[in-house]
Design an enzyme around this catalytic site. Sequence first.
Site, PDB file in Angstrom:
ATOM      1  N   ASP A 268     -75.266  26.283 -44.455  1.00 13.69           N
ATOM      2  CA  ASP A 268     -74.181  27.095 -44.980  1.00 13.69           C
ATOM      3  C   ASP A 268     -73.147  26.123 -45.537  1.00 13.69           C
ATOM      4  O   ASP A 268     -73.107  24.943 -45.158  1.00 13.69           O
ATOM      5  CB  ASP A 268     -73.589  27.990 -43.898  1.00 13.69           C
ATOM      6  CG  ASP A 268     -72.955  29.249 -44.472  1.00 13.69           C
ATOM      7  OD1 ASP A 268     -72.597  29.240 -45.665  1.00 13.69           O
ATOM      8  OD2 ASP A 268     -72.808  30.230 -43.735  1.00 13.69           O
ATOM      9  N   GLU A 613     -62.190  43.772 -45.091  1.00 18.80           N
ATOM     10  CA  GLU A 613     -63.311  43.318 -44.265  1.00 18.80           C
ATOM     11  C   GLU A 613     -64.235  42.466 -45.121  1.00 18.80           C
ATOM     12  O   GLU A 613     -64.601  42.840 -46.221  1.00 18.80           O
ATOM     13  CB  GLU A 613     -64.064  44.490 -43.627  1.00 18.80           C
ATOM     14  CG  GLU A 613     -64.704  45.469 -44.583  1.00 18.80           C
ATOM     15  CD  GLU A 613     -65.603  46.487 -43.864  1.00 18.80           C
ATOM     16  OE1 GLU A 613     -65.832  46.346 -42.652  1.00 18.80           O
ATOM     17  OE2 GLU A 613     -66.084  47.406 -44.539  1.00 18.80           O
TER      18      GLU A 613
END
Length: 863
Positions: A268, A613
Amino acid sequence: MKKELNLICSLLLFSVTVAGQATCKFLNPELPIVERVNDLVGRLTLEEKISQMLNNAPAIDRLGIPAYNWWNECLHGVARSPYPVTSFPQAIAMAATWDTESVHQMAVYASDEGRAIYHDATRKGTPGIFRGLTYWSPNINIFRDPRWGRGQETYGEDPFLTASIGVSFVKGLQGDDPVYLKSSACAKHYAVHSGPEWNRHTYDAKVNNHDLWDTYLPAFKELVVEGKVTGVMCAYNSFFGQPCCGNDLLMMDILRNHWKFGGYVTSDCGAVEDFYNTHKTHQDAAAASADAVLHGTDCECGNGAYRALADAVLRGLITEKQIDESLKKLFEIRFRLGMFDPDDRVPYSNIPLSVLECDAHKAHALKMARQSIVLLKNQDQLLPLNKNKIKKIAVVGPNADDKSVLLANYYGYPSHITTALEGIQKKVGNQVEVVYEKGVNLTDDFVFTSAYEDALFCYDGQQGFKADYYQNTQWQGNPGLSRLEKTVDYQWGDGQDVGDGIITRQMSAVWSTVFTPKQTGEVCFELKADDKAELYIDGVKQNKVGNINSYYLLDAEKGKSYPIEIRYVQHADNAEIKFDMGILRKADYKQTAAAVKDADVIIFVGGLSAKVEGEEMGVEIEGFKRGDRTSISIPSVQQNLLRELYATGKPVVFVMMTGSALGLEWESAHLPAILNAWYGGQAGGQAIADVLFGDYNPSGRLPLTFYKSVNDLPDFEDYSMENRTYRYFTGTPVYPFGYGLSYTTFQYSSLKLQPSPDKRSVKVTVKITNTGKMEGEEVAQLYVSNPRDFVTPIRALKGFKRINLKPGESQTVEFVLTSKELSVVDISGKSVPMKGKVQISLGGGQPSTQMIKSKSCVQGDIL
């Protein structure tokens, strides 16, 4: 570069033929890929090898190796591209379709668009980030807790559903050619990773073996073993004290040794730097990089920690041969994608740009948006609405006319987005009056009304703004582009050409104008931007009001001149900025309700959005923290307005947009109809209107448990599955996993359980009949329960099928439960056969007394 590569290839093949010497085997498409990869890697210096292990791998001109950026995204359509693309519903909405064929087709269409973009960019000499063929999708983490902001990117809380949809996505994306990959999918984030966002760079996840193998790993295993996914992304967090990208158990024992994964692993972005910056498990970049590579992390996405591998070799932390092993995996993917072969050998190289947003793709986006909508409540059959019996509809709410909410996160730009308001207006035409009141913002009680007039903004006597663009993020030096622009309202993909060679990556801009109001009074300026944006009035930086919206107030005097400057910075990804002017007022809930109380029906479109979100965000307001949530209730300002609308006595339909489960205890008890429309993509508004008015019978099913409140949930940072998800939750939810209503009814009968002669599998058949008056789709769900003397799920999904039935029509549906489905995971993490009584439940959702009485579920036992 591709033309040059093809020329080099032709010349070298000619030399092979004439001289009989394979001087450059890697360019010979007749040779096996392994031989070609070995030849290429053997020609590279150590420094060149290391450079090719970064996500932004540079060209090696002496060998004709083109530059390549591994980073691309395709979560629900090609993302962040400067080309117009089709935007399908967000991943969680795709999960709500429970339709693996639809998901497969979506991935086929998305990879068509990706291939067209890649080849066009390559031929134009504009390759780069978000133009490649290695897509870092899908996200198959288990949505274990509804507070996680990135749960919208997943396929929900169930390992079986997640794996089934994920495999379909991977196969659609990668294609079925025996030689070439259409594109490369990447299963992420490996593993035991699902929030919180605020501590993902430091968190050390710990779970018992049962939860690891029963919940967190099954989907990854299926994508690797069954789906043949070619990429895996390792996660930010640690797992039992070792960072995931350097984890003995996850990376070496399970992924490479146990599952025999032969593809590439990427970190990542920034995860290797976390080894020494935040996890503090390694002393420096060299130690961290060596350990990551030795654990099989082949590509580093980040700021170049892998450049320290040269130092690691000198220090004896890793050998060049060990580096070669990772590098070969990366080049094998590039060869399988056809990047070193003539276009006429690669079956996907001639996909034209005309596939972008073509009619078939747009139609499928609408189909999936329709399929994803879940009807949660429909008291007294309020829905579908009858246009012939309604004279006036009120559409209210913060998401009703918001295009951005439909795109969710990790998105590309379609040419047109249909909002819920537009969809309703088009549906009823002039037949029904439609009035619109925003009422409130998403999370605050401001209401902005635009009153923008071009004539009020002039620069040097001309209407508009002077725009200065810089190819840096500090407004430094002379602008690379200056021009007069009418307005400031842009949506650019990453790396899009603004003009004169300025691209939207590591870019800054300044827009200057003079505002001359035509009346005295308070004026509100709204400045929306995806990245940093500042507003200066008369040289003074302004402070915004509102929590997630950027409003700036000015006490304006008629005829006075106010110099305005907008300063914007864009680093990467999509680039968005919009400047507006109007009036800001505080919401008046009673006034809004009074304004719409004469409507025959009130449609409230609210919920959440990717503004609050998502991934590691800066939002910290009531109910929200850094992309996650601290409450699962809808924002209080929306609740306040809903209560006033309900008090009018008129029927209120709540159309909810969300990427996660919301606590709907009051809403479910009081409102007559609730639709969960998720983030529906470019056709989301049309799909909502189709369902509201009965042109499509809702058939979506929840991929999540909708709890009453956070009081039902364990601590967010506790990764134990105890009392989490439908498989282990012992409480009563508002709406259970697998739930969804229809405008018709279905009856299940004639359940048959037929064990195979060797007792290793069981064939399960059931007859399903449409007993209602409307054609509809049913999602038949098969659950298995086998309580043991160790922890097992209360029940677990082991099969599902979506079928379409006309009124009165019946169909027999068949499932085969193999030894895999008839096994449970014991306390040590091993899969063992079920013993004793095994209960089989087959119906339109999880079994309940009410469902069995209504014949929408049947049950049987296997001994």
